[in-house]
Enzyme design. Structure first.
Site, PDB file in Angstrom:
ATOM      1  N   HIS A   1     -10.099  -5.105  -3.336  1.00  0.00           N
ATOM      2  CA  HIS A   1      -8.917  -5.175  -2.822  1.00  0.00           C
ATOM      3  C   HIS A   1      -9.030  -5.771  -1.291  1.00  0.00           C
ATOM      4  O   HIS A   1      -9.918  -5.204  -0.914  1.00  0.00           O
ATOM      5  CB  HIS A   1      -8.046  -3.917  -2.983  1.00  0.00           C
ATOM      6  CG  HIS A   1      -8.749  -2.746  -2.393  1.00  0.00           C
ATOM      7  ND1 HIS A   1      -9.458  -1.924  -3.138  1.00  0.00           N
ATOM      8  CD2 HIS A   1      -8.450  -2.054  -1.222  1.00  0.00           C
ATOM      9  CE1 HIS A   1      -9.943  -0.900  -2.283  1.00  0.00           C
ATOM     10  NE2 HIS A   1      -9.304  -0.978  -1.163  1.00  0.00           N
TER      11      HIS A   1
ATOM     12  N   ASN B   1     -13.011  -3.341   2.140  1.00  0.00           N
ATOM     13  CA  ASN B   1     -13.738  -2.326   2.410  1.00  0.00           C
ATOM     14  C   ASN B   1     -14.864  -2.277   1.212  1.00  0.00           C
ATOM     15  O   ASN B   1     -14.414  -2.293   0.085  1.00  0.00           O
ATOM     16  CB  ASN B   1     -13.143  -0.799   2.559  1.00  0.00           C
ATOM     17  CG  ASN B   1     -12.294  -1.079   3.631  1.00  0.00           C
ATOM     18  OD1 ASN B   1     -12.589  -1.510   4.915  1.00  0.00           O
ATOM     19  ND2 ASN B   1     -11.061  -0.402   3.856  1.00  0.00           N
TER      20      ASN B   1
ATOM     21  N   ASP C   1       0.923  -1.175   0.065  1.00  0.00           N
ATOM     22  CA  ASP C   1      -0.037  -0.005  -0.094  1.00  0.00           C
ATOM     23  C   ASP C   1       0.978   1.199  -0.157  1.00  0.00           C
ATOM     24  O   ASP C   1       1.769   1.190   0.752  1.00  0.00           O
ATOM     25  CB  ASP C   1      -0.848   0.148   1.162  1.00  0.00           C
ATOM     26  CG  ASP C   1      -2.098   0.672   1.250  1.00  0.00           C
ATOM     27  OD1 ASP C   1      -3.309   0.647   0.797  1.00  0.00           O
ATOM     28  OD2 ASP C   1      -1.723   2.236   1.174  1.00  0.00           O
TER      29      ASP C   1
HETATM   30  P1  5GP Z   1      -9.729   1.483   0.510  1.00  0.00           P
HETATM   31  O1  5GP Z   1      -9.830   2.791   1.472  1.00  0.00           O
HETATM   32  O2  5GP Z   1     -10.434   1.507  -0.853  1.00  0.00           O
HETATM   33  O3  5GP Z   1     -10.186   0.281   1.197  1.00  0.00           O
HETATM   34  O4  5GP Z   1      -8.459   1.206   0.270  1.00  0.00           O
HETATM   35  C1  5GP Z   1      -7.439   1.872  -0.930  1.00  0.00           C
HETATM   36  C2  5GP Z   1      -6.171   1.663  -0.363  1.00  0.00           C
HETATM   37  O5  5GP Z   1      -5.474   1.795  -1.777  1.00  0.00           O
HETATM   38  C3  5GP Z   1      -5.610   2.826   0.397  1.00  0.00           C
HETATM   39  O6  5GP Z   1      -4.962   2.104   1.491  1.00  0.00           O
HETATM   40  C4  5GP Z   1      -4.391   3.532  -0.286  1.00  0.00           C
HETATM   41  O7  5GP Z   1      -3.442   4.185   0.402  1.00  0.00           O
HETATM   42  C5  5GP Z   1      -4.152   2.528  -1.366  1.00  0.00           C
HETATM   43  N1  5GP Z   1      -3.749   3.340  -2.639  1.00  0.00           N
HETATM   44  C6  5GP Z   1      -4.355   4.108  -3.518  1.00  0.00           C
HETATM   45  N2  5GP Z   1      -3.850   4.530  -4.521  1.00  0.00           N
HETATM   46  C7  5GP Z   1      -2.872   3.679  -4.664  1.00  0.00           C
HETATM   47  C8  5GP Z   1      -1.764   3.591  -5.516  1.00  0.00           C
HETATM   48  O8  5GP Z   1      -1.539   4.485  -6.501  1.00  0.00           O
HETATM   49  N3  5GP Z   1      -0.670   2.670  -5.210  1.00  0.00           N
HETATM   50  C9  5GP Z   1      -0.699   2.041  -3.968  1.00  0.00           C
HETATM   51  N4  5GP Z   1       0.210   0.965  -3.804  1.00  0.00           N
HETATM   52  N5  5GP Z   1      -1.670   2.030  -3.423  1.00  0.00           N
HETATM   53  C10 5GP Z   1      -2.762   3.020  -3.412  1.00  0.00           C
END
Ligand code: 5GP
Ligand code: ZN
Length: 113
Positions: free
Chosen positions: A99, A86, A29
């Site tokens: 994810h 989530n 992440d």
């Molecule tokens: P969510 O809030 O949708 O469950 O989690 C999305 C996750 O994706 C977050 O923890 C965020 O830091 C991660 N994330 C968002 N954009 C990127 C990216 O471009 N690269 C990586 N490696 N992680 C990302």
């Protein structure tokens, strides 16, 4: 379609990949919330767990199997870890590509915020 995780799966944007097979990719992440914070995704675009179909059952098993193996590789198996996905607004989903977060290396709180 403009999807950041599809772009990561297709290696169009860089990420730090820790595991990959024909259907699944896992990478660190970008904003880690724990010493180990890895995202495990299907290569195929599925918006969230709410949108999976019967044909995705094996894929879901493959993701969880990968999560357990990655946890072992990362050395967090003994102390324990958390796997979470989530879903939608109330679930706190910010990226619309399914994810699973693999979080470990510190003690987790329950219930989550
Ligand atoms: P969510 O809030 O949708 O469950 O989690 C999305 C996750 O994706 C977050 O923890 C965020 O830091 C991660 N994330 C968002 N954009 C990127 C990216 O471009 N690269 C990586 N490696 N992680 C990302
Ligand atoms: Zn996508």
């Amino acid at each position: 379609m403009d999807c950041v995780f599809c772009s990561i799966a297709e290696k169009k944007i860089p990420s730090s990949i820790v595991y990959e097979d024909d259907q699944v990719v896992a990478f660190h992440d970008i904003h880690p919330e724990a010493p180990v914070h890895i995202l495990i995704i299907p290569k195929k675009h599925i918006q969230s767990l709410a949108l999976i179909a019967e044909e995705n059952k094996e894929l879901m098993a493959g993701i969880l199997y990968a999560a357990a193996n990655i946890a072992k590789e990362q050395g967090i198996e003994e102390n324990g870890y958390r796997v979470v996905t989530n879903i939608g607004n109330d679930g706190g989903q910010t990226v619309g590509h399914l994810h699973f977060h693999l979080l470990g290396g510190r003690s987790m709180k329950w219930p989550p915020g």
